[in-house]
Design an enzyme around this catalytic site. Sequence first.
Site, PDB file in Angstrom:
ATOM      1  N   TYR A  91      -2.081  -0.922  11.343  1.00 22.00           N
ATOM      2  CA  TYR A  91      -3.447  -1.358  11.485  1.00 22.00           C
ATOM      3  C   TYR A  91      -3.920  -0.619  12.924  1.00 22.00           C
ATOM      4  CZ  TYR A  91      -2.316  -4.810   8.264  1.00 22.00           C
ATOM      5  OH  TYR A  91      -1.884  -5.670   6.789  1.00 22.00           O
ATOM      6  N   VAL A 144      -0.193  -9.164   5.980  1.00 24.33           N
ATOM      7  CA  VAL A 144      -0.689 -10.221   6.889  1.00 24.33           C
ATOM      8  C   VAL A 144       0.105 -11.656   6.494  1.00 24.33           C
ATOM      9  CG1 VAL A 144      -3.009  -9.381   7.129  1.00 24.33           C
ATOM     10  CG2 VAL A 144      -2.422 -10.490   4.860  1.00 24.33           C
ATOM     11  N   LYS A 158       0.652  -1.150   0.005  1.00 23.41           N
ATOM     12  CA  LYS A 158       0.070   0.097   0.165  1.00 23.41           C
ATOM     13  C   LYS A 158       0.929   1.199  -0.125  1.00 23.41           C
ATOM     14  CE  LYS A 158      -3.758  -2.421   2.327  1.00 23.41           C
ATOM     15  NZ  LYS A 158      -4.530  -2.768   3.586  1.00 23.41           N
TER      16      LYS A 158
END
Length: 310
Positions: A246, A264, A69
């Site tokens: 997160y 993840v 990202k």
Amino acid sequence: MNIEHATKQLEQMRQEAYAYTDKGKVASYIPELAKEDPCQIGVSVCLPDGTILSAGEADKPFTLQSISKIFSLIVALCQNGQSYVFERVGKEPTGDPFNSIIKLETIKPHRPLNPMINAGAIAVAGMIRGKDVEERLQSVLELLRKMTGNPQIGINEAVYCSEKKTADRNRALAWFLKDSGVLTGDVEETLDLYFRHCSIEVTAKEVARLGMVLAADGMDIMTNERVFPAEVARICKTFMVTCGMYNASGEFAIDVGIPAKSGVAGGILATVPNKMGIGVFGPALDEKGNSVAGVKLLELLSKEWKLGIF
């Protein structure tokens, strides 16, 4: 820094963090990731002169997942500018899980709160320009290949297919974004790009190189060429501090105190401004999706080497 001594310290800290590998679980909701051995922990540190120190499974390939990202955001900012990007994606932490739809539905305007959650990253993928998915993906791959110096970086097809087959929540987020006007292009093409850039395969050594380019404000440490603007690097590092881990980002900022982004598959990219990039791999995750042993290792490393930026 004494390289031999630092390498020994790195191995000692890796061994201490290894005890935490049995406190988490691999990401079972993506079947291909569920096959990974949870009892792994590797780390690499890249210094400003290009020296790389490593311990453990530093050469083990894994997929970037949400670490990607950062790089899709870099491409989108370089192609479109800040105003365009941040009209469609916010700059605030969410406090919610990375795949939550709650805030997207309840806040107005209905736009993702930041680019580090799934909804925000899908929106960012929709901003990457190109005539088709392949050309858009190449923009991300070329950036990563330049930053790592590895022209062979590519997609793990098995993880990509596994992710695409099990991505109902991400499809729901994307169609909500389409309905809200945040996504203007083809939804399935945007999702395909998102799944592909999450499935780009790297090692901890390559992640450390990525972190060093961010630490150097977008400069390629090996060639001394600018890869992307310093202002883009600043934005990304700020998002890493506020949103990169997160809904454990605040806790991580206090306990570790350096910009970081997790994925993840068990990877963590960390960057210490002007000092080093760090790549960690440990596939056993906590309930928030962060590598249990990886977070512990970074905490030990930050305290031992006094890396905290605050």
